[in-house]
Design an enzyme around this catalytic site. Structure first.
Site, PDB file in Angstrom:
ATOM      1  CE  LYS A  89      34.983  54.972  34.830  1.00 46.21           C
ATOM      2  NZ  LYS A  89      34.004  54.789  35.917  1.00 46.21           N
ATOM      3  N   GLY A 137      37.633  40.548  45.390  1.00 49.92           N
ATOM      4  CA  GLY A 137      38.133  41.920  45.445  1.00 49.92           C
ATOM      5  C   GLY A 137      37.628  42.618  46.690  1.00 49.92           C
ATOM      6  CB  VAL A 138      38.213  42.468  50.133  1.00 55.34           C
ATOM      7  CG1 VAL A 138      37.071  41.472  50.137  1.00 55.34           C
ATOM      8  CG2 VAL A 138      39.552  41.713  50.123  1.00 55.34           C
ATOM      9  N   GLY A 139      38.937  45.515  48.096  1.00 56.15           N
ATOM     10  CA  GLY A 139      39.619  46.799  48.154  1.00 56.15           C
ATOM     11  C   GLY A 139      38.699  47.903  48.616  1.00 56.15           C
ATOM     12  CB  VAL A 195      33.690  48.820  46.506  1.00 55.20           C
ATOM     13  CG1 VAL A 195      32.236  48.381  46.666  1.00 55.20           C
ATOM     14  CG2 VAL A 195      33.754  50.178  45.821  1.00 55.20           C
ATOM     15  CG  HIS A 235      37.267  47.733  53.056  1.00 55.05           C
ATOM     16  ND1 HIS A 235      37.526  48.643  52.052  1.00 55.05           N
ATOM     17  CD2 HIS A 235      37.083  48.475  54.191  1.00 55.05           C
ATOM     18  CE1 HIS A 235      37.519  49.864  52.554  1.00 55.05           C
ATOM     19  NE2 HIS A 235      37.246  49.800  53.831  1.00 55.05           N
TER      20      HIS A 235
END
Length: 364
Positions: free
Chosen positions: A91, A191-193, A195, A197
């Site tokens: 990473k 969190g609906v960013g 991924v 959404h």
């Protein structure tokens, strides 16, 4: 305590002595002209070249950035092993606010650092980096994936990441309730960013009830305008307390499961896309003690890495989706192993991944 250069010595202690250590290589990168400060961490190449995304984030300190890179790289080793990929874990993190300092010059400089590793590390997108950014990085580094279709890549990996999480939810439902369907189940997504959404779409298509929250109110508003049946709550603190919540899906940053959230969590299942959801060792036991089934994050969110790994060999979406659908079977196998060994699912997943990595290492 500091080292001879005045840097925090705890970073070196983490690398060489702690449970979060064991990494093969850590590279500190700086390009003064572009303002680049980055950390590339390679945890393991036992299964093949380390594969993992590049996070661009305004860390409070350089030590925090190093610690995040180490933790994320270790997680990628386990994720890639459980996904059945011939890749180790790595990473990278770029320090700074991407809205303020991201530039073509900075991304090109970063690409040169990745290229200097000669293929030991393959990079891709993560929080704060996007397909267009990988197209720029690839101009200096051929070990770059997650690129645009126009440049020979597969595009947005969040599509298959969300699909894999959805498969993990189905496996949890099968294990806990004896039926994989999510119809009429209530799922809370934090969190609906990128991924989250997509996950909303999968759940609504199956007839689930969806509750969402996100720090970006405009993003939440966009979801509820497109899907009036979706309920929005003020914040994660409210979401985890929603009555009759069946599944909680952390899909933002890590550490969502901690000493404050686990005791008040109403859901019977935790299954989300965020990395490093367990804030510290022992949280997995706290979940199990409360009767909450935890689907290990690095198992269910592996759809994206399955996609970017496939891109290296000529991307085929149907082939990738078929691989990602196996997350359902893998998750069920982890739950079965956990029950058999009398341990939490997170520990069971770790054992399976560690066995694969150990068996791959060349014998002396």
């Amino acid at each position: 305590m500091t080292d001879v250069n005045g840097a925090p010595a705890d970073v070196l202690h983490t690398l060489f002595h702690s449970d979060q250590g064991g990494h093969e290589q850590v590279v500190l990168c700086q390009d003064r002209a572009s303002g680049l400060k980055a950390v590339i961490a390679l945890h393991s190449t036992a299964l093949g070249p380390a594969l993992g995304g590049t996070r661009f984030y305004p860390y409070a300190s350089e030590a925090e950035a190093v610690a995040d890179a180490l933790n994320l790289a270790r997680g990628m080793s386990y994720k890639n092993a459980m996904a059945g990929l011939d890749h180790g874990g790595g990473k990278a993190v770029i320090i700074g606010d991407p809205e303020q300092i991201k530039s073509e010059e900075l991304l090109l400089a970063y690409g040169r650092f990745v290229a200097s590793l000669g293929g030991r590390y393959v990079t891709a997108c993560d929080v704060g980096t996007y397909v267009a950014d990988m197209d720029v990085v690839a101009r200096e580094c051929r070990w770059t994936t997650g690129r645009s279709p126009e440049n020979g890549g597969a595009g947005d990996s969040s599509v298959l990441t969300s699909f894999g999480v959805y498969q993990g939810m189905r496996a949890a439902a099968q294990h806990l309730w004896g039926d994989p369907t999510l119809r009429d189940r209530t799922v809370g997504i934090a969190g609906v960013g990128k991924v989250g959404h997509h996950l909303v779409e999968h759940l609504l298509a199956e007839g689930a009830h969806v509750v969402v929250t996100d720090v970006r109110k405009d993003v939440v508003r966009g979801i509820t305008e497109r899907h009036p049946s979706v309920v929005a709550v003020a914040d994660t603190d409210a979401l985890i307390r929603v009555e009759n919540l069946d599944i909680y899906a952390p899909c933002a940053l890590g550490g969502a499961l901690n000493d404050d959230t686990v005791p008040v969590l109403t859901a019977k299942v935790v299954c989300g896309a965020a990395n490093n959801q367990l804030a510290h060792p022992g949280v997995e036991k706290d979940l199990a003690d409360r009767g909450i089934l935890y689907a290990p994050d690095y198992v269910v969110n592996a759809g994206g890495v399955i996609q970017v790994a496939d891109e290296l060999h000529g991307f085929d979406f149907d082939r990738c989706k078929a691989k990602a659908s196996k997350i359902y079977d893998t998750t069920l196998a982890i739950f079965a192993r956990a029950k058999k060994d009398g341990i939490p699912p997170a520990a069971a997943a770790d054992r399976i991944a560690e066995q694969r990595m150990a068996e791959a290492r060349p014998r002396p």
